[in-house]
Design an enzyme around this catalytic site. Sequence first.
Site, PDB file in Angstrom:
ATOM      1  N   ASN A 190       0.833  -1.196   0.000  1.00 51.13           N
ATOM      2  CA  ASN A 190       0.000   0.000   0.000  1.00 51.13           C
ATOM      3  C   ASN A 190       0.875   1.257   0.000  1.00 51.13           C
ATOM      4  O   ASN A 190       1.945   1.306   0.626  1.00 51.13           O
ATOM      5  CB  ASN A 190      -1.015  -0.002   1.148  1.00 51.13           C
ATOM      6  CG  ASN A 190      -0.451  -0.349   2.504  1.00 51.13           C
ATOM      7  OD1 ASN A 190       0.617  -0.943   2.614  1.00 51.13           O
ATOM      8  ND2 ASN A 190      -1.173   0.004   3.550  1.00 51.13           N
TER       9      ASN A 190
ATOM     10  N   GLU B 228       0.330   5.213   0.602  1.00 48.39           N
ATOM     11  CA  GLU B 228      -0.628   6.203   1.095  1.00 48.39           C
ATOM     12  C   GLU B 228      -0.290   7.608   0.606  1.00 48.39           C
ATOM     13  O   GLU B 228       0.786   7.863   0.051  1.00 48.39           O
ATOM     14  CB  GLU B 228      -0.672   6.143   2.624  1.00 48.39           C
ATOM     15  CG  GLU B 228      -1.179   4.785   3.093  1.00 48.39           C
ATOM     16  CD  GLU B 228      -1.381   4.677   4.592  1.00 48.39           C
ATOM     17  OE1 GLU B 228      -0.853   5.532   5.347  1.00 48.39           O
ATOM     18  OE2 GLU B 228      -2.084   3.737   4.994  1.00 48.39           O
ATOM     19  N   ASN B 229      -1.255   8.506   0.796  1.00 47.47           N
ATOM     20  CA  ASN B 229      -1.100   9.880   0.346  1.00 47.47           C
ATOM     21  C   ASN B 229      -1.771  10.803   1.351  1.00 47.47           C
ATOM     22  O   ASN B 229      -2.768  10.417   1.980  1.00 47.47           O
ATOM     23  CB  ASN B 229      -1.745  10.043  -1.038  1.00 47.47           C
ATOM     24  CG  ASN B 229      -1.385  11.363  -1.679  1.00 47.47           C
ATOM     25  OD1 ASN B 229      -2.013  12.389  -1.408  1.00 47.47           O
ATOM     26  ND2 ASN B 229      -0.363  11.364  -2.502  1.00 47.47           N
ATOM     27  N   ALA B 230      -1.238  12.025   1.473  1.00 52.52           N
ATOM     28  CA  ALA B 230      -1.818  13.005   2.393  1.00 52.52           C
ATOM     29  C   ALA B 230      -3.288  13.276   2.049  1.00 52.52           C
ATOM     30  O   ALA B 230      -4.090  13.563   2.940  1.00 52.52           O
ATOM     31  CB  ALA B 230      -1.016  14.302   2.344  1.00 52.52           C
TER      32      ALA B 230
ATOM     33  N   TYR C 124      -6.029  11.358   1.584  1.00 51.17           N
ATOM     34  CA  TYR C 124      -6.197   9.938   1.926  1.00 51.17           C
ATOM     35  C   TYR C 124      -6.814   9.097   0.814  1.00 51.17           C
ATOM     36  O   TYR C 124      -6.447   7.950   0.610  1.00 51.17           O
ATOM     37  CB  TYR C 124      -7.051   9.785   3.190  1.00 51.17           C
ATOM     38  CG  TYR C 124      -6.455  10.336   4.460  1.00 51.17           C
ATOM     39  CD1 TYR C 124      -5.129  10.768   4.524  1.00 51.17           C
ATOM     40  CD2 TYR C 124      -7.227  10.442   5.616  1.00 51.17           C
ATOM     41  CE1 TYR C 124      -4.592  11.280   5.693  1.00 51.17           C
ATOM     42  CE2 TYR C 124      -6.701  10.950   6.798  1.00 51.17           C
ATOM     43  CZ  TYR C 124      -5.382  11.372   6.833  1.00 51.17           C
ATOM     44  OH  TYR C 124      -4.865  11.875   7.994  1.00 51.17           O
TER      45      TYR C 124
ATOM     46  N   CYS D 189      -4.046   0.629  -2.600  1.00 45.60           N
ATOM     47  CA  CYS D 189      -3.958  -0.611  -1.817  1.00 45.60           C
ATOM     48  C   CYS D 189      -2.879  -1.534  -2.398  1.00 45.60           C
ATOM     49  O   CYS D 189      -2.540  -1.455  -3.583  1.00 45.60           O
ATOM     50  CB  CYS D 189      -5.282  -1.355  -1.848  1.00 45.60           C
ATOM     51  SG  CYS D 189      -6.600  -0.580  -0.894  1.00 45.60           S
TER      52      CYS D 189
ATOM     53  N   GLU E  36      -3.045  -4.693  -3.101  1.00 46.22           N
ATOM     54  CA  GLU E  36      -3.525  -5.582  -4.166  1.00 46.22           C
ATOM     55  C   GLU E  36      -3.559  -4.865  -5.510  1.00 46.22           C
ATOM     56  O   GLU E  36      -3.140  -5.400  -6.539  1.00 46.22           O
ATOM     57  CB  GLU E  36      -4.946  -6.082  -3.859  1.00 46.22           C
ATOM     58  CG  GLU E  36      -5.087  -6.820  -2.550  1.00 46.22           C
ATOM     59  CD  GLU E  36      -5.457  -5.902  -1.390  1.00 46.22           C
ATOM     60  OE1 GLU E  36      -4.846  -4.825  -1.253  1.00 46.22           O
ATOM     61  OE2 GLU E  36      -6.344  -6.281  -0.615  1.00 46.22           O
TER      62      GLU E  36
ATOM     63  N   CYS F 270     -10.328  -4.987   0.408  1.00 43.97           N
ATOM     64  CA  CYS F 270     -11.429  -4.027   0.365  1.00 43.97           C
ATOM     65  C   CYS F 270     -12.290  -4.273  -0.871  1.00 43.97           C
ATOM     66  O   CYS F 270     -11.903  -4.986  -1.803  1.00 43.97           O
ATOM     67  CB  CYS F 270     -10.901  -2.593   0.384  1.00 43.97           C
ATOM     68  SG  CYS F 270     -10.233  -2.026  -1.187  1.00 43.97           S
TER      69      CYS F 270
ATOM     70  N   CYS G 134     -10.682  -3.484  -4.290  1.00 46.54           N
ATOM     71  CA  CYS G 134      -9.697  -4.473  -4.741  1.00 46.54           C
ATOM     72  C   CYS G 134     -10.390  -5.752  -5.213  1.00 46.54           C
ATOM     73  O   CYS G 134      -9.963  -6.367  -6.189  1.00 46.54           O
ATOM     74  CB  CYS G 134      -8.689  -4.769  -3.634  1.00 46.54           C
ATOM     75  SG  CYS G 134      -7.558  -3.378  -3.370  1.00 46.54           S
TER      76      CYS G 134
END
Length: 127
Positions: A43, A45-47, A49, A54, A56, A87, A90
């Site tokens: 995964n 992530e980014n500020a 969100y 993910c 997958e 999730c 995915c």
Amino acid sequence: MLNDQDLLDLARAAAAHAYVPYSHFPVGAALECADGTVFTGCNVENAAYGDTICAERCAVVKAVSEGHVDFAHIAIWGNAQDCCWPCGSCRQVLSEFNKRITVTIGRGDGAFVTMPLTELLPHTFDF
Ligand code: THU
């Protein structure tokens, strides 16, 4: 083809590269193609969100961008007490390529379950 445990080990190793400054929840995935090629993902992530990717889908996008779409098996690992269930997004993205792909889902203590995607996402959307 790799067995469930071996593919899950690759997923767990891939989680080491997770970029997770917000959730601090690393996830790894290992996606095996019909010809035995394996693509891993983590995964990212980014500020903002919602722009998080993910593990997958990271693996899927790596594979497709390298010319592989014939997916046979994916393993997912997250350091949680329960299995790191994929999730909904995915599940849908995996179904695009193989509605019956085998999914191995691990949890922090190393236990895992394996089932077809049809069990995780029945009555898949398609047209
Ligand atoms: N996450 C995944 O990588 N895969 C999933 O199927 C569920 C959620 C990640 C996204 C985010 O970085 C973190 O887990 C917490 O939601």
